[in-house]
Design an enzyme around this catalytic site. Structure first.
Site, short mmCIF file in Angstrom:
data_model
loop_
_atom_site.label_atom_id
_atom_site.label_comp_id
_atom_site.label_asym_id
_atom_site.label_seq_id
_atom_site.Cartn_x
_atom_site.Cartn_y
_atom_site.Cartn_z
CB ALA A 120 29.86 51.23 -21.89
CB CYS A 121 28.83 56.64 -21.14
SG CYS A 121 29.11 58.69 -21.75
CB THR A 122 33.16 54.28 -18.39
OG1 THR A 122 34.57 54.28 -19.94
CG2 THR A 122 32.47 52.83 -18.56
#
Lengths: 124, 295
Positions: free
Chosen positions: A47-49
């Protein structure tokens, strides 16, 4: 995708939704794979946070290591996908994984029998 | 390696798309699904021609909207073995999960303050539980086994005399595994604890029957089953036992006070139609035959 080695299915195969496949391709970054198959819309297990790329908490809960979690892709086949599309996607994934692995020094080392866990990396 | 190198490396020797394949290909149906054209067709009249407020009791505009909503309620209920009155419309699965968990927590506060869930739940469940922890509730997050399933013995051990709710999803959104919801339902019923399941990924794809499976509350959304975004439902059991929940949105008393707000009639019609289609086509789509080892 039988032609690829070092491929791991995440989660039970027996107790599973039809149409779902979550697979880790060792020595391949999920994000790179997604870029390589940019004519196919699927999701990666990272998850690209903000600035960090966190591996999925679901995969971590299964005991999947960070490396394999980062190399995971979720495929979700639906009502309107055709068999021809599924075949095409499988071919695209295989050839992209093979090409990315050709570029991967880690994959090469692993193939030469080096146990990557024992390697002392510079700067470690 | 730069992005350009990577692109060149990955795009060489690319298999050409066979005739008849339109690119890009959408294969992310756990994120959302395209609308089924039959769903859209069912919804269209309710935007302009039949625009009435389902709560308008004094004229035919309201009556036709209400009739459409009631038909949708029936369609949803049929898919999961419920009765129409047990279906509460919401804005989607996140709201349904919030309503189920916070609604039970508040309603049954005197009975207990303990909730059980699993570490692999959707954030709509996990973050709701975290909020409740801040408000004095105790939450147990069950681990999962290597295959992603919860261990039923862990669940049994976690239930104590303060446990009011177990919330464990039917199918996982990321890894697609099916939790043993029927066995979980049985354990909860035996222990007298309510059982909520986030059925978003499973409903319409594998058979779920709220009575056979002892489910007390279940979250549903339209956009994962070829319906529109922005509409969902919560199943709330009315008999054996009768489940009560506190509302989290107050207002005009819609949905028997459990969820106020003017009903999204076109969306609800779409959810109903999507459920009816899923029921008809579940076996044809190969759904319901694979991966049901425990059921």
């Amino acid at each position: 995708m039988g032609r690829l080695d070092e491929v791991y299915i995440n989660g039970s195969m027996e107790h599973r939704l039809p149409g779902n496949l979550n697979i880790s391709f060792a020595y391949v970054e999920g994000e790179s794979l997604l870029m390589g198959i940019n004519d196919v819309a699927v999701s990666s297990g990272s998850a690209c946070t903000s600035a960090t790329l966190e591996p999925s908490y679901v995969l971590k809960a299964l005991g999947t290591g960070d490396d394999l979690a980062h190399s995971s892709i979720r495929f979700g086949i639906g009502r309107f996908n055709t068999e021809a599309e599924v075949d095409y996607v499988a071919d695209r994934v295989c050839e992209t994984v093979e090409r990315l692995r050709e570029l991967s020094p880690l994959y090469e080392m692993a193939k030469e029998g080096v146990n990557l866990k024992d390697v002392k990396w510079a700067g470690e | 390696m730069s992005t350009t190198d990577l692109k060149t490396a990955t795009q060489e020797q690319r298999t050409p798309a066979p005739d008849g394949i339109k690119l890009p290909i959408y294969m992310d149906n756990h994120a959302t699904t395209p609308m089924d054209p039959r769903v859209l067709e069912a919804m269209l009249p309710y935007f302009m021609e039949k625009f009435g407020n389902a709560a308008s009791r004094n004229h035919p505009f309201g009556w036709s909207a209400e009739a459409a909503v009631e038909q949708a309620r029936e369609q949803i209920a049929k898919l999961i073995g419920a009765t129409a009155k047990e279906i509460i419309f919401t804005s989607g699965a996140t709201e349904s999960d919030n309503l189920a968990i916070k609604g039970v927590a508040e309603m049954y506060r005197e009975k207990g303050n303990h909730i059980i869930t699993a570490v692999t739940e959707h954030k709509a469940v996990l973050d709701t539980c975290k909020r409740l922890e801040k408000n004095g509730y105790r939450v147990t997050y069950l681990p999962v086994q290597k295959d992603g399933l919860v261990d039923l013995e862990d669940l049994k051990r976690a239930i104590d005399d303060k446990t009011i709710l177990v919330t464990i999803m039917a199918a996982n959104n990321e890894i697609g595994i099916l939790q043993p919801w029927r066995e979980i339902g049985k354990i909860c019923r035996e222990k007298g604890v309510l059982f909520h399941t986030d059925g978003v990924q499973a409903v319409g794809k594998v058979p779920i029957d709220v009575n056979k499976d002892n489910i007390d509350l279940m979250s549903i959304t339209a956009h994962k089953i070829y319906g529109p975004k922005g509409v969902g439902a919560l199943y709330v059991r009315r008999k054996n036992p009768r489940v009560q929940i506190s509302a989290i949105i107050d207002g005009g008393g819609h949905e028997r006070g459990m969820r106020s707000g003017t009903l999204n009639v076109p969306g609800i019609v779409g959810l109903g139609k999507a459920c009816a289609l899923a029921k008809e086509e579940m076996s044809q789509e190969g759904h319901g035959t694979v991966g049901r080892g425990l059921h």
